[in-house]
Enzyme design. Structure first.
Site, PDB file in Angstrom:
ATOM      1  N   THR A  72      -3.994   6.869   0.430  1.00  0.00           N
ATOM      2  CA  THR A  72      -4.530   5.328   0.473  1.00  0.00           C
ATOM      3  C   THR A  72      -4.757   5.016   2.152  1.00  0.00           C
ATOM      4  O   THR A  72      -6.015   4.676   2.356  1.00  0.00           O
ATOM      5  CB  THR A  72      -3.546   4.466  -0.008  1.00  0.00           C
ATOM      6  OG1 THR A  72      -3.185   4.962  -1.514  1.00  0.00           O
ATOM      7  CG2 THR A  72      -3.971   3.210  -0.229  1.00  0.00           C
ATOM      8  N   SER A 104       0.802  -1.333   0.059  1.00  0.00           N
ATOM      9  CA  SER A 104      -0.102   0.018  -0.013  1.00  0.00           C
ATOM     10  C   SER A 104       0.963   1.320   0.062  1.00  0.00           C
ATOM     11  O   SER A 104       1.889   1.496   0.914  1.00  0.00           O
ATOM     12  CB  SER A 104      -1.008   0.111   1.264  1.00  0.00           C
ATOM     13  OG  SER A 104      -1.603   1.189   1.321  1.00  0.00           O
ATOM     14  N   ASP A 105       0.491   2.200  -0.734  1.00  0.00           N
ATOM     15  CA  ASP A 105       0.889   3.439  -0.793  1.00  0.00           C
ATOM     16  C   ASP A 105       0.485   4.163   0.474  1.00  0.00           C
ATOM     17  O   ASP A 105      -0.569   3.792   1.029  1.00  0.00           O
ATOM     18  CB  ASP A 105       0.741   4.321  -1.896  1.00  0.00           C
ATOM     19  CG  ASP A 105       1.219   5.684  -2.036  1.00  0.00           C
ATOM     20  OD1 ASP A 105       2.274   5.939  -1.346  1.00  0.00           O
ATOM     21  OD2 ASP A 105       0.646   6.559  -2.709  1.00  0.00           O
ATOM     22  N   LYS A 106       1.225   5.100   0.854  1.00  0.00           N
ATOM     23  CA  LYS A 106       0.660   5.714   2.291  1.00  0.00           C
ATOM     24  C   LYS A 106      -0.334   7.034   1.842  1.00  0.00           C
ATOM     25  O   LYS A 106      -1.615   6.980   2.379  1.00  0.00           O
ATOM     26  CB  LYS A 106       1.871   6.232   3.145  1.00  0.00           C
ATOM     27  CG  LYS A 106       1.543   7.291   4.357  1.00  0.00           C
ATOM     28  CD  LYS A 106       2.573   7.675   4.948  1.00  0.00           C
ATOM     29  CE  LYS A 106       3.178   8.933   4.342  1.00  0.00           C
ATOM     30  NZ  LYS A 106       1.976  10.208   4.483  1.00  0.00           N
TER      31      LYS A 106
END
Length: 892
Positions: A333, A328-330
């Site tokens: 997201t 996951s991107d931070k």
């Protein structure tokens, strides 16, 4: 240009390299030469397959080849009705496959839309506006607030220039630029003397030399990496392809052996023998399976869409159920991509601020009690300071709150709005704007009849201006507060003030360089989504790892990861560390490390690839252009629907309508349900083919007439596939499905138990009907061959109808508490019975399928075989359960 480290070169040298002049720009002659050399400032068009080729690709399947061969044989033998039906089945399956195929790749078009249309440049010594597609390396581009950067630029001037780079680098805040030469190993996100194509100017102004256009820009490199990324087949597609090859080889082999056997031992006419071979071939092929699999996946897609997850292709629906890692991107997201003040540090007090995002919903608390800002002069002055010395404004549009200006300043406006008393935003008489060289901004205002200078900026700079010497008790106290907030991943902004003489009407740096009084500090964070924290817990419970891969700074990434429960350790790897790793070291790192910071687009792609090489089924979430290659490479690319770029959406398999990480968990849950139901469907359909093939092969071996013609076999296969097997698509999620680990990527579609069940049902149904056939045909006075054929067809259909209720619950008793939960199953059972009556008693249909209008008493045979099948399989399930329980007990 081959050179790609312009950030490591002095601006004057860059000017010399392109034979340009920052004041005069390129000449018209140089521009024309540049266009001939480098072409248009556009991205290359992707190659697209014609529609006819996409349709023809649907026939590239071993089972289809076998069916087409059977169709040719029916033409040779003159059975044209069979030919038409076989070809119709093939065309229907091809049409379904064509419409479910991925849409043409649009990621490149999405990137092109992000490019600016026009640019302000200097050419021939004059300022002019040109089409961005006409820019060439060496052009001098002028930048103003709101401009979209048209190409990669090496900046030559920067006047408080800040650029929003989150679509490219993943940074949550805009970046202040300068023109200083940087070290050779500076990563993309830290190249402060560069402005990159597709990013946007937030504030200030600047000027730069075009150093790369079109495919040579950073965005162009991402575009190229998207086209080079290998798209992986989903586990289901790989398994069904392998299954199709295996079945095809087996069918052809059996057909050839039977033909040889019958030629040696029996005197069948060649036409009749070929019809036998066709019947065996058609009987053994699960023609309805591709269609029903597509329908089940489509239904799963519709359920996901209702739950805010849009799937862009069908096979990816079941892949979700096998996901083992979510990368996951931070920003945007796991977090809201909205800076939020989390805390306030005053001289001897710590205050908490509730609420997240720009919406002014929340409270300022001390010891869990709301602070009365009207009575709290210290807090009131702090809030008035950060609101007044501020260029941002808060606004509401269609129920959504947004800020105009810098995100960091916007969250301070929201903070002031959270106070339970109106905070004064004073008119500024004189102002010192913010600049990175001195790291503060100041404003002269009149408050309560007195002149006061409000100052806001970097805390360490304000400490110096307040005369707090290193090592002094007061400085140590303030620094302890600052470090506490920094260690929590928060960005810290300080506020100070200074009273001045009432005659003051203009301020400069000398007025604030000493004598300041520190009011307090604000701790700012891009907060995690509350629902995302819960989603991470569910993922852990389901055996799914969550990895954070972000372009943000190490401390911020780690703080957010710990808050969300992604990691408990302090181990974080940065992009530059990954760049120095070997493939083996990276494979080991992805197993041990949960947080990766300051990553480049190449790092994200490398990490996803390495995870897949470790036999993981990887999902990648993201919203920026920089995420696109990894999104496309991942087994499941998940993009954000609201804040995601078009590039990210087109490169992904799933788009989250609500940008909610929790939606991924719901989609995984649906993916597991869909996969379980797909397996049940296969367990249901294949015994039909097995029983038909066994029946026809047995008849050929003993020298009997053919029990069913090819057209009758096709009817049975398709009618059961599109009615009662369709009911299995509506079965609910099995209890405990989200507590078990993901299935192995090497898990076979047909487990040993499934193969056993398929063989058992095939032999029992085929054997029972064969016995019935021999018995009935042995009594020609009461049963004609036409009647026996009709009874045979109905017997196979009834066996499947009752078997469907066995399959609804794979290993447990059919009559459980959920027996009546799937109302569709009973509805479709009624539809199947109606169809059986129609093909038997409606003259037109009866003639098409060459059936006989049997008397009511003869229906007893099909129902007896159906009930017997149900009872036998329930007994088998009971025995299997006991054996499994005994083995489990023995292990423990």
């Amino acid at each position: 240009m081959a050179q790609d480290k312009w950030f490591n070169m002095d601006a004057r040298k860059v000017e010399s390299e392109f034979d340009t002049d920052v004041n005069e720009g390129l000449s018209s002659k140089q521009v024309e030469q540049g266009k001939q050399k480098w072409g248009k400032n556009e991205l290359p068009e992707p190659k697209k397959d014609p529609k006819w080729l996409k349709f023809l690709r649907q026939f590239n399947d071993m089972l289809i080849y076998v069916l087409l061969a059977a169709a040719i044989l029916t033409i040779i033998t003159g059975h044209y009705a069979d030919t038409i039906v076989i070809l119709m089945v093939v065309l229907i399956n091809a049409a379904i496959g064509y419409f479910q195929e991925n849409k043409a790749e649009k990621a490149l078009e999405g990137i092109k839309k992000m490019l600016s249309l026009e640019s302000t440049v200097i050419r021939d010594g004059k300022r002019t506006v040109v089409s961005s597609s006409d820019l060439v390396p060496g052009d001098i581009v002028l930048l103003s607030p709101g401009d979209k950067i048209p190409a990669d630029l090496r900046l030559t001037t920067s006047d408080r220039l800040t650029i929003e780079e989150s679509p490219l680098t993943g940074e949550s805040t805009s970046v202040e630029k300068n023109i200083d030469t940087l070290p050779e190993d500076t990563v993309l996100g830290d190249r402060l003397n560069m402005a990159f194509s597709s990013t946007a100017v937030v504030s200030g102004s600047g000027q730069g030399i075009v150093v790369a256009t079109g495919a040579d820009t950073e965005i162009g490199k991402i575009n190229q990496s998207i086209t080079e990324v290998e798209e992986l087949q989903t586990p289901l597609l790989m398994q069904t392809a392998q299954f199709g090859k295996m079945v095809s080889i087996a069918i052809v082999s059996v057909a050839v052996l039977l033909f040889i056997y019958a030629t040696i031992f029996f005197d069948y006419p060649i036409g009749e023998l070929l019809l036998y071979v066709i019947s065996v071939t058609v009987a053994a092929i699960p023609e309805g399976l591709p269609a029903i699999l597509s329908i089940i996946l489509s239904l799963g897609m519709q359920v996901m869409a209702r739950n805010n997850a849009i799937m862009r292709n069908l096979p990816s629906v079941e892949t979700l159920g096998a996901v083992t890692i979510i990368c996951s991107d931070k920003t945007g997201t796991l977090t809201k991509n909205e800076m939020t003040v989390q805390s306030i540090e005053l001289a001897d007090r710590h205050l908490e601020v509730t609420g997240t995002g720009y919406a002014p919903e929340g409270k300022i608390l001390e010891h869990n009690q709301e602070v009365n800002t009207a009575a709290d002069k210290e807090l009131h002055m702090f809030l008035s300071n950060v609101l007044t010395v501020n260029d941002a404004y808060l606004q509401e549009e269609d129920g959504e709150w947004a800020i105009s200006g810098e995100p960091t300043e916007g969250c301070l406006v929201t903070l002031a709005e959270k106070a339970n008393h109106v905070i004064d935003r004073h008119d500024i008489i004189s102002k010192i704007p913010f600049d990175s060289s001195y790291k503060y901004m100041a404003g002269l205002v009149e408050k309560d009849g007195r002149k006061v200078i409000y100052v806001k900026g970097a805390p360490d700079r304000l400490f110096d201006m307040a005369g707090l010497t290193d090592g002094s008790e007061e400085r140590r106290r303030w620094e302890a507060k600052m470090f506490a907030r920094s260690n929590n991943g928060e960005r810290v902004i300080g506020a100070a003030y200074k009273y001045v003489d009432d005659s003051k009407i203009q301020i400069d740096h000398e007025d604030v360089c000493e004598g300041l009084n520190i009011i307090g500090l604000a701790g700012i964070l891009d907060p995690p989504r509350e629902e995302a924290i819960e989603a991470v817990k569910v993922c852990r419970k389901a055996g799914i790892q969550v990895k954070m891969i972000t372009g943000d700074h190490k401390a911020t990434a780690l703080a957010i990861a710990k808050q969300m429960g992604i990691t408990k350790q302090d181990n974080v790897l940065e992009g530059r560390e990954l760049d120095r790793m070997s493939k083996e070291e990276m494979q080991e790192a992805v197993q041990e490390v949960d947080v990766f910071a300051r990553t480049s687009p190449e790092n994200k792609l490398q990490l996803v690839t390495v995870m897949q090489e470790n036999d993981e089924i990887a999902a990648m979430t993201g919203d920026g252009v920089n995420d696109a290659p990894a999104l496309k490479r991942a087994d499941i690319g998940v993009s954000m629907g609201i804040k995601g770029t078009e590039v990210a959406k087109e490169a992904s398999e799933m788009v989250l309508v609500d940008d909610n990480f929790r939606t991924i968990v719901d989609a995984v849950k649906e993916g597991r349900r869909v996969y379980d139901n797909l397996k049940k469907t296969i367990l249901f359909i294949l015994p039909t083919n097995g029983a038909e093939a066994f029946l026809i092969v047995s008849a050929l071996i003993v020298g009997m007439d053919m029990p069913l013609s090819p057209i009758q076999v096709l009817y049975v296969n398709m009618v059961t596939a599109v009615t009662v097997s369709f009911a299995l698509a509506f079965e609910k999620l099995e209890p405990g499905a989200m507590e078990r680990p993901p299935r192995s990527s090497n898990a076979k579609l047909l487990s040993p138990y499934y193969i056993f069940r398929i063989i058992l049902v095939s032999l029992f149904v085929g054997g029972a009907i064969m016995t019935m056939n021999i018995t009935l045909l042995g009594d020609p006075e009461h049963y004609s061959p036409e009647q026996v054929t009709t009874i045979t067809l109905h017997s196979i259909v009834m066996a499947q109808l009752f078997h469907m209720f066995n399959v609804r619950n794979e290993r447990h008793f059919a009559f459980n508490t959920d027996f009546f939960s799937n109302k569709i199953a009973f509805l479709l059972a009624g539809v199947l019975l109606l169809l059986q009556l129609m093909v038997t008693y409606v003259p037109f249909l009866r003639n098409v399928f060459d059936l006989y209008p049997i008397e009511a008493k003869y229906w007893i045979y099909p129902f007896m075989i159906g009930i017997a099948t149900f009872i036998i399989i329930e007994i088998e399930k009971y025995i299997t359960r006991n054996i499994s329980a005994a083995r489990a007990a023995k292990k423990h």
